[in-house]
Design a protein around this motif. Structure first.
Motif, PDB file in Angstrom:
ATOM      1  N   PRO A  99       0.829  -1.207   0.000  1.00 24.62           N
ATOM      2  CA  PRO A  99       0.000   0.000   0.000  1.00 24.62           C
ATOM      3  C   PRO A  99       0.865   1.259   0.000  1.00 24.62           C
ATOM      4  O   PRO A  99       2.054   1.216   0.339  1.00 24.62           O
ATOM      5  CB  PRO A  99      -0.800  -0.106   1.290  1.00 24.62           C
ATOM      6  N   ALA A 100       0.277   2.371  -0.362  1.00 20.74           N
ATOM      7  CA  ALA A 100       1.017   3.629  -0.489  1.00 20.74           C
ATOM      8  C   ALA A 100       1.672   4.036   0.827  1.00 20.74           C
ATOM      9  O   ALA A 100       2.807   4.509   0.840  1.00 20.74           O
ATOM     10  CB  ALA A 100       0.089   4.732  -0.975  1.00 20.74           C
ATOM     11  N   SER A 101       0.988   3.851   1.933  1.00 22.10           N
ATOM     12  CA  SER A 101       1.561   4.237   3.229  1.00 22.10           C
ATOM     13  C   SER A 101       2.804   3.417   3.547  1.00 22.10           C
ATOM     14  O   SER A 101       3.774   3.923   4.099  1.00 22.10           O
ATOM     15  CB  SER A 101       0.528   4.069   4.339  1.00 22.10           C
ATOM     16  N   TRP A 102       2.796   2.142   3.164  1.00 20.33           N
ATOM     17  CA  TRP A 102       3.970   1.297   3.387  1.00 20.33           C
ATOM     18  C   TRP A 102       5.086   1.685   2.430  1.00 20.33           C
ATOM     19  O   TRP A 102       6.272   1.587   2.773  1.00 20.33           O
ATOM     20  CB  TRP A 102       3.615  -0.173   3.178  1.00 20.33           C
ATOM     21  N   ALA A 103       4.741   2.097   1.231  1.00 20.96           N
ATOM     22  CA  ALA A 103       5.758   2.461   0.241  1.00 20.96           C
ATOM     23  C   ALA A 103       6.565   3.662   0.736  1.00 20.96           C
ATOM     24  O   ALA A 103       7.781   3.712   0.561  1.00 20.96           O
ATOM     25  CB  ALA A 103       5.102   2.771  -1.098  1.00 20.96           C
ATOM     26  N   LYS A 104       5.910   4.632   1.372  1.00 21.89           N
ATOM     27  CA  LYS A 104       6.610   5.797   1.917  1.00 21.89           C
ATOM     28  C   LYS A 104       7.595   5.366   2.999  1.00 21.89           C
ATOM     29  O   LYS A 104       8.735   5.803   3.023  1.00 21.89           O
ATOM     30  CB  LYS A 104       5.610   6.799   2.489  1.00 21.89           C
ATOM     31  N   GLU A 105       7.128   4.495   3.898  1.00 22.36           N
ATOM     32  CA  GLU A 105       8.006   4.012   4.964  1.00 22.36           C
ATOM     33  C   GLU A 105       9.164   3.212   4.402  1.00 22.36           C
ATOM     34  O   GLU A 105      10.291   3.331   4.873  1.00 22.36           O
ATOM     35  CB  GLU A 105       7.207   3.145   5.943  1.00 22.36           C
ATOM     36  N   ALA A 106       8.893   2.397   3.394  1.00 27.70           N
ATOM     37  CA  ALA A 106       9.943   1.583   2.781  1.00 27.70           C
ATOM     38  C   ALA A 106      10.988   2.471   2.112  1.00 27.70           C
ATOM     39  O   ALA A 106      12.193   2.195   2.188  1.00 27.70           O
ATOM     40  CB  ALA A 106       9.339   0.615   1.774  1.00 27.70           C
ATOM     41  N   ALA A 107      10.543   3.547   1.475  1.00 29.37           N
ATOM     42  CA  ALA A 107      11.483   4.472   0.828  1.00 29.37           C
ATOM     43  C   ALA A 107      12.361   5.157   1.872  1.00 29.37           C
ATOM     44  O   ALA A 107      13.570   5.311   1.676  1.00 29.37           O
ATOM     45  CB  ALA A 107      10.721   5.502   0.017  1.00 29.37           C
ATOM     46  N   LYS A 108      11.781   5.547   3.000  1.00 27.69           N
ATOM     47  CA  LYS A 108      12.544   6.169   4.065  1.00 27.69           C
ATOM     48  C   LYS A 108      13.590   5.198   4.623  1.00 27.69           C
ATOM     49  O   LYS A 108      14.743   5.563   4.845  1.00 27.69           O
ATOM     50  CB  LYS A 108      11.626   6.626   5.197  1.00 27.69           C
TER      51      LYS A 108
END
Length: 92
Positions: free
Chosen positions: A69-78
């Motif tokens: 999901p998009a929220s996980w993608a942001k965390e994964a990028a960080k």
């Protein structure tokens, strides 16, 4: 005797209200909150159909990035950026 009669009347009212609720549920479907059902259907599951824990989800999304999901993608990028910085520091 009077108490027995009152209890029978109360039980009758209770059964009637239950019947009304059961009719409403049977007409609307098997679950009462559609949004909760949709959310649960989208969640990844492990063995036996149970929902995955947070650490299991991290592993799952690393193996299946297209389902992230998009929220996980942001965390994964960080986290990826943080790991890259740490790797760069370790090289120095």
């Amino acid at each position: 005797y009077r108490r027995i009669i009152l209890r029978r009347q109360a039980r009758c009212r209770l059964e009637q209200s239950r019947a009304v609720r059961e009719d409403a549920v049977s007409k609307s479907g098997t679950y009462t909150h559609e949004s909760r059902h949709k959310h649960a259907m989208k969640r990844p599951r492990g063995e036996g159909g149970r929902f995955l824990t947070k650490p299991e989800l991290v592993v799952y999304y690393k193996e299946h990035p297209e389902e992230m999901p998009a929220s996980w993608a942001k965390e994964a990028a960080k986290e990826a950026a943080k790991e890259a910085r740490e790797a760069k520091k370790a090289k120095k």
